[in-house]
Structure formats: C-alpha cells, structure tokens
Design a protein around this motif. Structure first.
Motif, PDB file in Angstrom:
ATOM      1  N   HIS A 115      12.491  21.948 -16.176  1.00  8.74           N
ATOM      2  CA  HIS A 115      13.744  22.696 -15.969  1.00  8.74           C
ATOM      3  C   HIS A 115      14.343  23.128 -17.304  1.00  8.74           C
ATOM      4  O   HIS A 115      14.458  22.313 -18.218  1.00  8.74           O
ATOM      5  CB  HIS A 115      14.756  21.855 -15.187  1.00  8.74           C
ATOM      6  CG  HIS A 115      15.979  22.626 -14.790  1.00  8.74           C
ATOM      7  ND1 HIS A 115      15.927  23.724 -13.953  1.00  8.74           N
ATOM      8  CD2 HIS A 115      17.289  22.492 -15.123  1.00  8.74           C
ATOM      9  CE1 HIS A 115      17.146  24.209 -13.780  1.00  8.74           C
ATOM     10  NE2 HIS A 115      17.995  23.483 -14.490  1.00  8.74           N
ATOM     11  N   HIS A 132      16.792  26.720 -19.183  1.00  7.02           N
ATOM     12  CA  HIS A 132      17.263  28.114 -19.191  1.00  7.02           C
ATOM     13  C   HIS A 132      17.162  28.560 -20.643  1.00  7.02           C
ATOM     14  O   HIS A 132      18.087  28.340 -21.429  1.00  7.02           O
ATOM     15  CB  HIS A 132      18.703  28.219 -18.682  1.00  7.02           C
ATOM     16  CG  HIS A 132      18.948  27.426 -17.430  1.00  7.02           C
ATOM     17  ND1 HIS A 132      18.509  27.855 -16.193  1.00  7.02           N
ATOM     18  CD2 HIS A 132      19.529  26.221 -17.217  1.00  7.02           C
ATOM     19  CE1 HIS A 132      18.831  26.947 -15.280  1.00  7.02           C
ATOM     20  NE2 HIS A 132      19.447  25.950 -15.872  1.00  7.02           N
ATOM     21  N   HIS A 169      18.949  24.604  -8.405  1.00  4.11           N
ATOM     22  CA  HIS A 169      19.737  23.410  -8.746  1.00  4.11           C
ATOM     23  C   HIS A 169      20.254  22.795  -7.448  1.00  4.11           C
ATOM     24  O   HIS A 169      20.741  23.515  -6.587  1.00  4.11           O
ATOM     25  CB  HIS A 169      20.962  23.805  -9.571  1.00  4.11           C
ATOM     26  CG  HIS A 169      20.653  24.399 -10.909  1.00  4.11           C
ATOM     27  ND1 HIS A 169      20.529  25.756 -11.111  1.00  4.11           N
ATOM     28  CD2 HIS A 169      20.475  23.827 -12.111  1.00  4.11           C
ATOM     29  CE1 HIS A 169      20.281  25.982 -12.391  1.00  4.11           C
ATOM     30  NE2 HIS A 169      20.244  24.835 -13.023  1.00  4.11           N
ATOM     31  N   HIS A 194      17.954  18.308 -11.053  1.00  2.00           N
ATOM     32  CA  HIS A 194      19.008  17.277 -11.067  1.00  2.00           C
ATOM     33  C   HIS A 194      18.883  16.242  -9.950  1.00  2.00           C
ATOM     34  O   HIS A 194      18.587  15.088 -10.233  1.00  2.00           O
ATOM     35  CB  HIS A 194      20.412  17.902 -11.100  1.00  2.00           C
ATOM     36  CG  HIS A 194      20.584  18.851 -12.232  1.00  2.00           C
ATOM     37  ND1 HIS A 194      20.390  18.453 -13.544  1.00  2.00           N
ATOM     38  CD2 HIS A 194      20.858  20.176 -12.284  1.00  2.00           C
ATOM     39  CE1 HIS A 194      20.555  19.493 -14.335  1.00  2.00           C
ATOM     40  NE2 HIS A 194      20.825  20.549 -13.600  1.00  2.00           N
ATOM     41  N   ASP A 200      16.614  20.959 -19.374  1.00  2.00           N
ATOM     42  CA  ASP A 200      17.711  21.820 -18.909  1.00  2.00           C
ATOM     43  C   ASP A 200      18.141  22.770 -20.019  1.00  2.00           C
ATOM     44  O   ASP A 200      17.681  22.709 -21.140  1.00  2.00           O
ATOM     45  CB  ASP A 200      18.900  21.009 -18.386  1.00  2.00           C
ATOM     46  CG  ASP A 200      19.800  21.834 -17.449  1.00  2.00           C
ATOM     47  OD1 ASP A 200      19.479  23.009 -17.181  1.00  2.00           O
ATOM     48  OD2 ASP A 200      20.826  21.307 -16.981  1.00  2.00           O
TER      49      ASP A 200
HETATM   50 ZN   LIG Z   1      19.897  24.052 -15.073  1.00  2.00          ZN
END
Ligand SMILES: [Zn+2]
Length: 450
Positions: free
Chosen positions: A64, A66, A232, A269, A320
C-alpha cells in the motif's frame, strides 16, 4: 541479467529460506536451486556471487502506498490532524499535481523503496485533476526505468463536496470516465502471466469518496477483466460513524453489499474489524495490508494482525502514502510492524521472523501472486541483500534478527528477476542528488500553490 547464465549466491551470512545455508542458484530470472549445508550446486556452469557479507531475504513486497504523496511530506498545516481533517488540508494541494511533479514523486518513492530492499510494490493513485488523466501511464514508465516489479492501481474518486463527499470537486472524475480509463490501462499494461513486471488493479479510494454505483461497477469490471481490487477500509472510527450514518451499516457490510467481499480484494489498514468480521474476511479470502507507521502517525488505531491471522486472514505490509508515514522505507516498516504488534500481543506471539514473513509471503498473498515472496525453487529471483557493516549492527549476534532489531534501512544489493537494480547501495544510472533537488523544487512549488 535474467539470461541463461546461472548465478550462485554463495555462502550467505544468513538467508531467510529453509535448507539453503550455502545459498541459492538463479537462472533465467528464477531461482532454480537451493544449496543446503555441505552441498554444492548441481546446476552446471554456475558463476558465483560471494554473499559472505550479506544477509539474504526474499525481496520485500509493499502492499500500500500513494507515491505522489512524497511531494507533501510533513506539510505544516497537516501536522497533528486525524485522517478526515488531514485529508481536507491536503486535497487542495494534491489538486495542483502536474505530470512532471507526479513523475518526480513516483520516481522518488520507488527509489526509496528499492533502496530499502523492496522488489515489488503497489501504488494506489486516485487523484486525477484536469491535465493528469494519464497518471498511470506516467507511473508505468517510471517503474520500468527503475526495474521494480509493480502492481499499479487505477484509483478513483467520484464523490466530492458537491455531493456530500470529502474531496474538492476539482480532483474527482465521473463514473464513465473512470471506468473507461480503468479498462484502457488494464488492456494496455496488465500482464497476467508468471513473472509479470507490470500489473494493474482497480481501486476506488474509500467508501467516503466514491459512490455505491462506482464501487459496484468497479467490482464488475475487475471480475470481467480478471484483475485485483483494492481500497481503504476500517481505518478509523470516523469511517465507522460515516458508514453508519450514510449506509446504516458497518464498513464491511457495505463492502459486501457492493460485491467486494471476495479473494480478488486486498484492503489497506483493516484496523476496526470485530471477530465476526475477521471470520468473514477469512472465508472470502480477502487480505489486509497493515500500515503500522501511517496508523501510528494518524493515531488511527492498531491493526489486529495476530487476531486476523488466527482467523485465517493473510496480512501483508504497506508503507502507505508519504503524507502519513512520511517514509517509503519498507525495511523500517517491517521493524515498525514488529514493534507495534509485539507491544499488542506479547513477545511470544510476534518474532522478527513473523514481521519478515508479513512483508514477503503475507504481502505476496495481498498482491495475489505465488511466484514472489519466498526464496524457493521456481520463484522469481527477487532478492534483498543487506550488509551488517554499519554502526547500528556492530556487536549483533543473530544476523536475521539484527536486520529487524538494529533497524536495517538500506539494502546493499537488490535483485529483481535476476537483474541487480541496486548495487553497493546505489541504483545504477540514477543520480539521487539530482532527483532530490528536482523533487524538492516540485514539492515546494506544489505546496506554495504557484
Ligand atoms: Zn492509503
């Protein structure tokens, strides 16, 4: 180089594999032989790489991220905020992203991951302001330049402030445009075969930024195109309240209602699941990406990793986005997961090997692959080699434990499909100083709004 010559990674200091004390042999981009103690390779004509100073791991897999958020690290106005208000500060900045800035943000994120021992990464890109319609194309090119294996997700948001959502109108697209581009990038880039370097998944951002219609149509499209699905879920208590108010149910119920509770799906998550929900996740084959640094930074809670695993859910590790971590170092994320989960479940329940397993086999389950995530015959030759010659390791006993306990953060060598993409702690052909200068300038410009 992924070619016919066989290479023996010989006599490692330690290796995360069974019956491979004398190392492994790779050929044609795959691992073809493990060499047990007291043995020599039976593969003919092997060249040798002396790994006597290296701890050898399966390449780490990041489930995960971005990437673009490396451009908004430690933004002063976003500090000390929980998820929803934090997003509201950052969305207007992200709305100014350009293809040039995006390329720099992605390249920097992937370089940082690679140098930390990552060989496969996902990215969840869901911001498509005007002018950035080709974001996934930009991303594929950056990944190919670096030689990293990727599962890029075509993210989406179509529920903006106008319709009661969280993001501003300027960063969302309409459903038809999202589905058409999703289909385009899958057709153009997705390789379904073993050893794939580029795969595409579909990834509406979250239940509070996407309509129910888009959730459902994305699941339908993923089934038709046979690609994975990501979003998510169960990140915060705010999300539980939002879901209760808007949909009159819990997030997992809503997910199931949208056709998303199946083995095509991995969720970022997964913090706020109850015992019954964990059983449903396990039964469906849905997997979880645990993001310990992000969860701690935003004080979202602690993912119940051991309870999830006991229920039969596979758990992987993700760094993340850099705006909540704010680091893209996967080896440090392994340590963060180890510390957080050990603190929650105790010393007997969580070892350094568990944390390494989450970032390799567990992560491989998240990305839906059986050809990576382990040092085994037939697996891709994706490896991360660490040296223990830094100050932080001096005096250590168990080399594998030392990586986690002494906070390894930079691999000496990284191999993807038999090809070295990091040598002597450097990415060949990439001028890091120049990248940092250009990336920093782009980040300043983006944050200043000019
Ligand atoms: Zn995220």
């Amino acid at each position: 180089m992924g070619d016919a010559a066989a290479l023996w990674i010989k006599d490692p200091l330690a290796i995360l594999a069974d019956a491979a004390d004398r190392g492994l042999v790779l050929q044609g981009g795959r691992i073809v032989e493990l060499v047990a103690a007291g043995r020599s390779p039976i593969t003919p004509d092997v060249k040798t790489f002396d790994a006597g100073a290296h701890v050898v791991l399966p390449g780490l897999i990041n489930t995960h991220h971005h990437f673009y958020q490396t451009l908004t690290r430690a933004v002063p106005t976003a500090l000390d905020r929980e998820l929803f208000p934090w997003l509201q500060v950052l969305y207007p900045i992200w709305a100014r992203l350009t293809p040039e800035a995006l390329d720099l943000g992605m390249t920097l994120a992937m370089a940082e991951l690679t140098l930390s021992g990552c060989t496969t990464t996902t990215d969840h890109h869901y911001v498509f302001p005007a002018g950035l319609e080709d974001a996934i194309d930009v991303e594929v090119k950056a990944a190919q330049r670096l030689g990293l294996r990727v599962l890029l997700t075509r993210g989406s948001m179509n529920l903006s402030q106008r319709d009661g959502g969280l993001p501003p109108d300027s960063v969302v697209q309409d459903e038809d445009a999202i589905l058409a581009d999703s289909e385009r990038v899958v057709a153009r880039y997705h390789d379904a075969g073993e050893g794939a370097m580029v795969q595409i998944a579909l990834a509406p951002c979250s239940p509070f930024s996407v309509t129910t219609s888009l959730m459902r149509s994305t699941a339908d499209l993923a089934r038709r195109l046979n690609v994975r699905l990501h979003t998510h879920l169960a990140e915060t208590e705010d999300e539980n309240r939002y879901c209760q108010q808007v949909h009159n149910c819990r997030p997992l119920d809503y997910l199931e209602d949208c056709g998303w509770l199946n083995d095509r799906v991995w969720l970022a998550h997964g913090i706020h699941f109850n015992a019954g929900e964990m059983k449903r996740l396990a039964g469906a084959g849905t997997t979880i990406s645990h993001c310990p640094c992000s969860n701690q930074t935003l004080a979202s809670g602690t993912c119940p990793v051991c309870a999830l695993e006991r229920a039969g859910v596979h758990v992987g590790i993700g760094v993340d986005g850099s705006a909540s971590n704010d680091s893209s170092n996967l080896m440090q994320e392994v340590r963060a997961a180890f510390l957080l989960q050990r603190n929650r479940y105790g010393v007997k329940a969580v070892s350094h090997r568990d944390a390494l397993r989450w970032a390799t086999k567990g992560s491989a389950a998240c990305v839906g692959r059986t050809d990576i995530g382990a040092i085994a015959v037939g697996a891709m030759a994706d490896l991360a080699l660490f040296k223990l010659d830094e100050l932080r390791f001096s005096g250590s006993g168990d080399p594998l434990a030392a990586l986690v306990l002494c906070a390894a953060h930079r691999a000496d060598r990284v191999m993807v499909g038999g090809r070295w993409i990091v040598e002597n702690g450097q990415i060949p052909g990439l001028d890091l100083g120049d990248l940092i200068r250009r990336h920093s300038a782009a980040a300043r410009k983006l944050q200043a709004g000019s």
